[in-house]
Design a protein around this motif. Structure first.
Motif, short mmCIF file in Angstrom:
data_model
loop_
_atom_site.label_atom_id
_atom_site.label_comp_id
_atom_site.label_asym_id
_atom_site.label_seq_id
_atom_site.Cartn_x
_atom_site.Cartn_y
_atom_site.Cartn_z
N GLN A 114 37.41 7.71 45.18
CA GLN A 114 37.95 8.75 44.30
C GLN A 114 39.04 8.21 43.40
O GLN A 114 39.14 8.59 42.23
N TYR A 115 39.89 7.30 43.91
CA TYR A 115 41.07 6.85 43.16
C TYR A 115 40.96 5.44 42.60
O TYR A 115 41.74 5.07 41.73
N SER A 116 40.03 4.62 43.10
CA SER A 116 40.03 3.20 42.75
C SER A 116 39.88 2.94 41.26
O SER A 116 40.54 2.08 40.70
N GLY A 117 39.02 3.66 40.59
CA GLY A 117 38.80 3.42 39.17
C GLY A 117 39.94 3.89 38.29
O GLY A 117 40.11 3.41 37.18
N SER A 118 40.73 4.82 38.79
CA SER A 118 41.78 5.41 37.96
C SER A 118 43.16 5.29 38.59
O SER A 118 44.06 6.06 38.25
N ILE A 119 43.35 4.34 39.48
CA ILE A 119 44.65 4.24 40.17
C ILE A 119 45.78 3.96 39.17
O ILE A 119 46.91 4.42 39.37
N ALA A 120 45.50 3.26 38.09
CA ALA A 120 46.53 2.97 37.09
C ALA A 120 47.03 4.26 36.43
O ALA A 120 48.17 4.31 35.97
N ASP A 121 46.21 5.29 36.40
CA ASP A 121 46.63 6.58 35.83
C ASP A 121 47.75 7.22 36.65
O ASP A 121 48.45 8.10 36.16
N TYR A 122 47.87 6.82 37.90
CA TYR A 122 48.88 7.40 38.79
C TYR A 122 50.14 6.54 38.91
O TYR A 122 51.03 6.86 39.69
N ASP A 123 50.22 5.46 38.13
CA ASP A 123 51.37 4.55 38.23
C ASP A 123 52.71 5.25 38.04
O ASP A 123 53.66 4.99 38.77
N SER A 124 52.79 6.15 37.06
CA SER A 124 54.07 6.82 36.81
C SER A 124 54.46 7.71 38.00
O SER A 124 55.63 7.79 38.36
N MET A 125 53.49 8.36 38.61
CA MET A 125 53.79 9.20 39.77
C MET A 125 54.18 8.34 40.97
O MET A 125 55.07 8.70 41.75
N ILE A 126 53.52 7.20 41.13
CA ILE A 126 53.86 6.28 42.22
C ILE A 126 55.26 5.74 42.02
O ILE A 126 56.07 5.69 42.96
N LYS A 127 55.58 5.35 40.78
CA LYS A 127 56.92 4.83 40.49
C LYS A 127 57.98 5.89 40.77
O LYS A 127 59.04 5.59 41.29
N ASP A 128 57.67 7.14 40.42
CA ASP A 128 58.62 8.23 40.68
C ASP A 128 58.85 8.40 42.18
O ASP A 128 59.99 8.56 42.62
#
Length: 180
Positions: A114-128
């Motif tokens: 579900q997340y592998s192809g778009s994990i970079a899209d969540y970088d800002s949320m992960i950084k937060d």
């Protein structure tokens, strides 16, 4: 006659030399074994301290996907300083923590697809999520336990963000502290 006496003296010195070398090697070998046992016990103790058995899944390298994120720079909490009169106050110096972070993901986990192809899209949320954890600590606290307790807390915050444990670990590198 002198040649024979000299030969006997050399022979005796060689035998003494061999005997002393054997004694020395016996002592060195036993000391080396004790040192190796000590190093093994230290390694076991450190391994138990850093990686609690059963704390996370055992994922092989072939089943691991690594997502490398951009470098993070996080302002840390202000330190408490003791003044010359014995009172404590908050430091006015802002300290920043700079580090590289990578996410270790289990390719066999159900949520990975579900997340592998778009994990970079969540970088800002992960950084937060990481910044919310790290910014609560002072420089002294980070230096003492950044790669231990604080790292585990960051991993938990990331897992809570995704409501999944497909991210089973994080790696931290190039850790630097700086102030303004």
């Amino acid at each position: 006659m002198k040649k024979n006496l000299l030969s006997v003296l050399i022979l005796v010195l060689m035998i003494v030399n061999i005997a002393l070398s054997a004694v020395m090697m016996t002592n060195v070998i036993s000391t080396n074994k004790k040192t190796a046992e000590l190093m093994d016990s230290i390694g076991v103790a450190m391994n138990l301290e850093l990686y609690t058995p059963g704390a996370g899944p055992e994922v092989s390298l072939s089943d691991t996907y690594t997502h490398v994120m951009d470098q993070m720079m996080i302002p840390l909490a202000y330190s408490q300083v003791t003044n010359s009169d014995g009172t404590t106050s908050t430091s006015s110096k802002q300290v920043y923590l700079v580090f590289d972070i990578s996410l270790l993901m289990d390719k066999t986990h159900d949520d990975f697809a579900q997340y592998s192809g778009s994990i970079a899209d969540y970088d800002s949320m992960i950084k937060d999520a990481v910044e919310r954890v790290v910014s609560n600590y002072t420089e002294e606290e980070c230096r003492a336990s950044f790669t231990g307790d604080i790292r585990n807390e960051m991993l938990t915050a990331i897992q809570n963000l995704f409501e999944s444990k497909f991210i089973y670990g994080i790696t931290l590198s190039n850790i630097k502290y700086g102030g303004s």
